[in-house]
Scaffold this active site. Structure first.
Site, PDB file in Angstrom:
ATOM      1  N   LYS A 159      50.720 -22.764 -15.847  1.00  0.00           N
ATOM      2  CA  LYS A 159      51.989 -22.090 -16.150  1.00  0.00           C
ATOM      3  C   LYS A 159      52.555 -21.552 -14.833  1.00  0.00           C
ATOM      4  CE  LYS A 159      52.745 -19.676 -19.963  1.00  0.00           C
ATOM      5  NZ  LYS A 159      53.597 -20.410 -20.903  1.00  0.00           N
TER       6      LYS A 159
HETATM    7  C1  LIG Z   1      55.605 -25.644 -21.846  1.00  0.00           C
HETATM    8  C2  LIG Z   1      54.778 -24.933 -22.845  1.00  0.00           C
HETATM    9  N1  LIG Z   1      54.072 -25.660 -23.732  1.00  0.00           N
HETATM   10  C3  LIG Z   1      53.314 -25.058 -24.673  1.00  0.00           C
HETATM   11  C4  LIG Z   1      53.227 -23.680 -24.783  1.00  0.00           C
HETATM   12  C5  LIG Z   1      52.358 -23.056 -25.826  1.00  0.00           C
HETATM   13  O1  LIG Z   1      51.224 -22.481 -25.249  1.00  0.00           O
HETATM   14  P1  LIG Z   1      50.486 -21.244 -25.930  1.00  0.00           P
HETATM   15  O2  LIG Z   1      50.202 -21.629 -27.331  1.00  0.00           O
HETATM   16  O3  LIG Z   1      49.248 -21.074 -25.126  1.00  0.00           O
HETATM   17  O4  LIG Z   1      51.396 -20.089 -25.838  1.00  0.00           O
HETATM   18  C6  LIG Z   1      53.945 -22.891 -23.873  1.00  0.00           C
HETATM   19  C7  LIG Z   1      53.893 -21.429 -23.940  1.00  0.00           C
HETATM   20  O5  LIG Z   1      53.068 -20.804 -23.351  1.00  0.00           O
HETATM   21  C8  LIG Z   1      54.713 -23.530 -22.876  1.00  0.00           C
HETATM   22  O6  LIG Z   1      55.406 -22.802 -21.995  1.00  0.00           O
END
Ligand SMILES: Cc1ncc(COP(=O)(O)O)c(C=O)c1O
Length: 312
Positions: A159
Site C-alpha cells: 500500500k
Molecule cells: C487497491 C486495494 N485493493 C484492495 C483493498 C482491500 O484491502 P483490505 O481488505 O485489506 O482493506 C484495498 C484497501 O485497503 C485497496 O486499497
C-alpha cells in the site's frame, strides 16, 4: 472528517489534532513516498476491538520493505501499540484507523536511503465508505478506462501512497460518469480489483475471485474467503474476465473501508436481481457478526483495545 478526533500519534507521541502538522518540504507529500494501512475498530459487548490488527501491522511493515525502507522506525508490536493508544486517546466506540509510514526528511534525489522514516497514526469516525444504502441496494460500477498497475511498474502488494494516483484517476472518472466505483483490469485485460476493494463473483453457486498475482492481498478478502468456506461455499481463485462479471449471479467487493458490498449494476448491465444477492447477504451477515464480536468462531480476529496487543 477527523474534526472530532482529538489526538494524532506521531513518532511515539500523542499530538493534539490541530498541532499534528508536517512541513511542506516533506518528500512524502511531493512523491507519494509513504506506505499506509486502513484498519477498523468496532464496538463489541466487551469493549472496542481492532479487526485483524496483527495482519494490518505486518502488512504496513511489509509495504515499507517492498518500497525499499531498510531501517524501520518501529516493530509490528510497536505499530499495534500505537494504534491502540490512538484509539484509546480519541474515545470513539468505532473508528477508521490510518497509520502512515512516510519519508520525512531527505529523499530529494529519489532514493529512500537518503531519507528518514516517520510513523503517524490517526483515527476518525467513518461509518460506511460507500454509503449506508449500499448495504442493501448494492452499488453501480463501471470498468475503468485506466489499467491497474503492472507488478513490475509499481508494487501491487504494497500500500504505497504513490500507487493511489492510479486509484484517484479511476475513481474520479467513474464518479464523474455517475457510477459509485471503478473496476480495474490488469495489463493483460483480466479483472484485477477496484480502486480500494477486492472483487468476487458468485456464479452457479461457486465463488470466484482473481488470483493474488497483481492485486493487493486484502485482509477483508482473506476474511471473506474464510467465512464463505465456513458457510460451505467453494471459493476458487482464478483469472476472471470482464464478461464473467456481466453474467454473474452476484458480484461483491471487499475492503476495510467498504467492508462487504454487493454490486447491482456493471457497465449498465444488471447483475442478478439488481440488488444485494443471497450469497453476498449471508457472507455480509457473518462478517458483521465477526467484526462486532458476536461470533466466537472468529474471536481471534479481534484485538481488544483495553488489553495488550496480540502482536509480538
Ligand atoms: C487497491 C486495494 N485493493 C484492495 C483493498 C482491500 O484491502 P483490505 O481488505 O485489506 O482493506 C484495498 C484497501 O485497503 C485497496 O486499497
Amino acid at each position: 472528517m477527523g474534526m472530532e478526533s482529538k489526538f494524532i500519534w506521531m513518532d511515539g507521541k500523542l499530538v493534539e489534532f490541530e498541532k499534528a502538522t508536517i512541513h511542506f518540504l516533506t518528500p512524502a507529500l511531493h512523491y507519494g513516498a509513504a506506505v499506509f494501512e486502513g484498519i477498523r475498530c468496532y464496538k463489541t459487548d466487551n469493549g472496542q476491538a481492532v479487526f485483524r490488527l496483527r495482519e494490518h501491522a505486518e502488512r504496513l511493515l511489509d509495504s515499507a520493505r517492498v518500497f525499499g525502507f531498510r531501517e524501520l522506525p518501529f516493530t509490528t508490536a510497536q505499530v499495534a501499540d500505537a494504534v491502540k493508544q490512538t484509539v484509546a486517546a480519541n474515545g470513539f466506540d468505532e473508528c477508521y484507523i490510518r497509520p502512515l509510514l512516510y519519508l520525512s526528511g531527505g529523499g530529494w534525489n529519489l532514493s529512500v536511503d537518503a531519507g528518514k522514516a516517520s510513523l503517524a497514526v490517526a483515527v476518525w469516525r467513518w461509518d460506511n465508505y460507500l454509503g449506508e444504502e449500499a448495504m442493501a441496494k448494492g452499488i453501480r460500477a463501471n470498468i475503468s478506462s485506466f489499467t491497474r498497475h503492472q507488478p513490475n511498474v509499481t508494487m501491487t502488494k504494497a500500500k504505497v501512497a504513490g500507487n493511489y494516483a492510479n486509484s484517484f484517476l479511476a475513481k474520479t472518472e467513474s464518479v464523474r460518469l455517475g457510477f459509485d466505483e471503478a473496476i480495474m483490469l490488469d495489463p493483460q485485460g483480466f479483472v484485477a480489483e477496484c480502486t480500494g476493494e477486492n472483487i468476487f463473483v458468485v456464479y452457479k453457486g461457486k465463488i470466484i475471485t482473481p488470483t493474488l498475482a497483481d492485486i493487493l492481498e486484502g485482509i477483508t478478502r482473506e476474511s471473506l474467503i474464510t467465512i464463505a468456506r465456513d458457510l460451505g461455499y467453494e471459493v476458487i481463485e482464478q483469472p476472471l474476465s470482464r464478461d464473467q462479471l456481466y453474467i454473474a449471479d452476484e458480484v461483491f467487493v471487499s475492503g476495510t473501508a467498504a467492508e462487504c458490498i454487493g454490486l447491482s449494476e456493471i457497465d449498465f448491465r444488471t447483475i442478478g436481481e439488481g440488488r444485494t444477492g443471497p450469497v453476498t447477504r449471508a457472507i455480509q451477515q457473518k462478517f458483521h457478526a465477526a467484526i462486532h464480536g458476536k461470533d466466537p468462531h472468529y474471536a481471534d480476529w479481534l484485538d481488544m483495545v483495553a488489553e495488550p496487543a496480540k502482536v509480538h
